[in-house]
Scaffold this motif. Structure first.
Motif, PDB file in Angstrom:
ATOM      1  N   UNK A  81       0.832  -1.194   0.000  1.00  0.00           N
ATOM      2  CA  UNK A  81       0.000   0.000   0.000  1.00  0.00           C
ATOM      3  C   UNK A  81       0.876   1.257   0.000  1.00  0.00           C
ATOM      4  N   UNK A  82       2.177   1.064   0.081  1.00  0.00           N
ATOM      5  CA  UNK A  82       3.113   2.183   0.218  1.00  0.00           C
ATOM      6  C   UNK A  82       3.587   2.650  -1.159  1.00  0.00           C
ATOM      7  N   UNK A  83       3.176   3.840  -1.549  1.00  0.00           N
ATOM      8  CA  UNK A  83       3.527   4.393  -2.856  1.00  0.00           C
ATOM      9  C   UNK A  83       5.036   4.624  -2.959  1.00  0.00           C
ATOM     10  N   UNK A  84       5.654   5.087  -1.876  1.00  0.00           N
ATOM     11  CA  UNK A  84       7.100   5.349  -1.893  1.00  0.00           C
ATOM     12  C   UNK A  84       7.880   4.059  -2.097  1.00  0.00           C
ATOM     13  N   UNK A  85       7.460   2.982  -1.470  1.00  0.00           N
ATOM     14  CA  UNK A  85       8.132   1.694  -1.648  1.00  0.00           C
ATOM     15  C   UNK A  85       7.977   1.224  -3.091  1.00  0.00           C
ATOM     16  N   UNK A  86       6.808   1.382  -3.650  1.00  0.00           N
ATOM     17  CA  UNK A  86       6.557   0.999  -5.033  1.00  0.00           C
ATOM     18  C   UNK A  86       7.454   1.778  -5.997  1.00  0.00           C
ATOM     19  N   UNK A  87       7.555   3.075  -5.786  1.00  0.00           N
ATOM     20  CA  UNK A  87       8.421   3.903  -6.643  1.00  0.00           C
ATOM     21  C   UNK A  87       9.892   3.536  -6.474  1.00  0.00           C
ATOM     22  N   UNK A  88      10.306   3.305  -5.250  1.00  0.00           N
ATOM     23  CA  UNK A  88      11.699   2.922  -4.994  1.00  0.00           C
ATOM     24  C   UNK A  88      12.025   1.610  -5.700  1.00  0.00           C
ATOM     25  N   UNK A  89      11.091   0.683  -5.699  1.00  0.00           N
ATOM     26  CA  UNK A  89      11.301  -0.601  -6.369  1.00  0.00           C
ATOM     27  C   UNK A  89      11.464  -0.396  -7.876  1.00  0.00           C
ATOM     28  N   UNK A  90      10.664   0.488  -8.460  1.00  0.00           N
ATOM     29  CA  UNK A  90      10.796   0.800  -9.887  1.00  0.00           C
ATOM     30  C   UNK A  90      12.130   1.473 -10.185  1.00  0.00           C
ATOM     31  N   UNK A  91      12.537   2.379  -9.301  1.00  0.00           N
ATOM     32  CA  UNK A  91      13.770   3.114  -9.537  1.00  0.00           C
ATOM     33  C   UNK A  91      14.995   2.203  -9.500  1.00  0.00           C
ATOM     34  N   UNK A  92      15.017   1.275  -8.580  1.00  0.00           N
ATOM     35  CA  UNK A  92      16.153   0.348  -8.509  1.00  0.00           C
ATOM     36  C   UNK A  92      16.244  -0.457  -9.803  1.00  0.00           C
ATOM     37  N   UNK A  93      15.119  -0.898 -10.317  1.00  0.00           N
ATOM     38  CA  UNK A  93      15.126  -1.633 -11.584  1.00  0.00           C
ATOM     39  C   UNK A  93      15.670  -0.762 -12.712  1.00  0.00           C
ATOM     40  N   UNK A  94      15.260   0.491 -12.760  1.00  0.00           N
ATOM     41  CA  UNK A  94      15.755   1.408 -13.804  1.00  0.00           C
ATOM     42  C   UNK A  94      17.259   1.634 -13.667  1.00  0.00           C
ATOM     43  N   UNK A  95      17.739   1.784 -12.438  1.00  0.00           N
ATOM     44  CA  UNK A  95      19.182   1.982 -12.236  1.00  0.00           C
ATOM     45  C   UNK A  95      19.971   0.751 -12.654  1.00  0.00           C
TER      46      UNK A  95
END
Length: 154
Positions: free
Chosen positions: A105-119
């Motif tokens: 339910x955590x939007x910040x965790x979801x975004x962080x997970x996407x960002x790590x994949x992009x990096x």
């Protein structure tokens, strides 16, 4: 008359006691069901976050290997074969990401997970060994930070 009143009080007391017992049993049952749902969700999150972190590590390792295939002479392996493996590992990581995102339910965790994949995806797109080493450290630290953040949501 007193016997009738005493009998009515006894029946009323029995009914009241039964009603209170039923209410407590329902409350206890609901708490048990809620605990089971919460524990099931916690376990599903643990599985999803762990699978995603593992998929990121495998994808990252493959991209580092791809960088060496593209930049070393002679290459340790055919770069096209490694690139195909990297595409497959990226697809696995994306699937794991989607599952993790559906369970949080955590939007910040979801975004962080996407960002790590992009990096991680950008890891091999550099020219020098120094740059790839910096990105390796950065992505390793990114995965670690994501795991620590996800751990707080279990």
């Amino acid at each position: 008359m007193e016997a009738i009143i005493a009998s009515a009080i006894a029946v009323l007391g029995t009914l009241l006691g039964s009603g209170i017992t039923l209410a407590f049993q329902q409350r206890t049952t609901e708490k048990g069901h809620q605990f089971a749902r919460d524990e099931r969700l916690r376990q599903e999150r643990l599985d999803a976050y762990s699978i995603y972190a593992g998929a990121l590590v495998n994808y990252r390792r493959c991209l580092v290997h791809l960088w060496f295939c593209l930049h070393e002479q002679p290459p340790p392996e055919d770069a096209d074969e490694v690139r195909i493996r990297a595409f497959d590992l990226r697809a696995s990581a994306q699937e794991a990401l989607f599952r993790a995102q559906m369970l949080t339910d955590d939007v910040a965790l979801s975004r962080a997970a996407e960002e790590v994949l992009a990096r991680i995806t950008a890891l091999y797109k550099v020219d020098t060994r120094t740059e790839v080493d910096e990105r390796r450290r950065d992505t390793r630290d990114g995965i670690h930070q994501l795991v620590m953040t996800a751990k707080r949501h279990l």
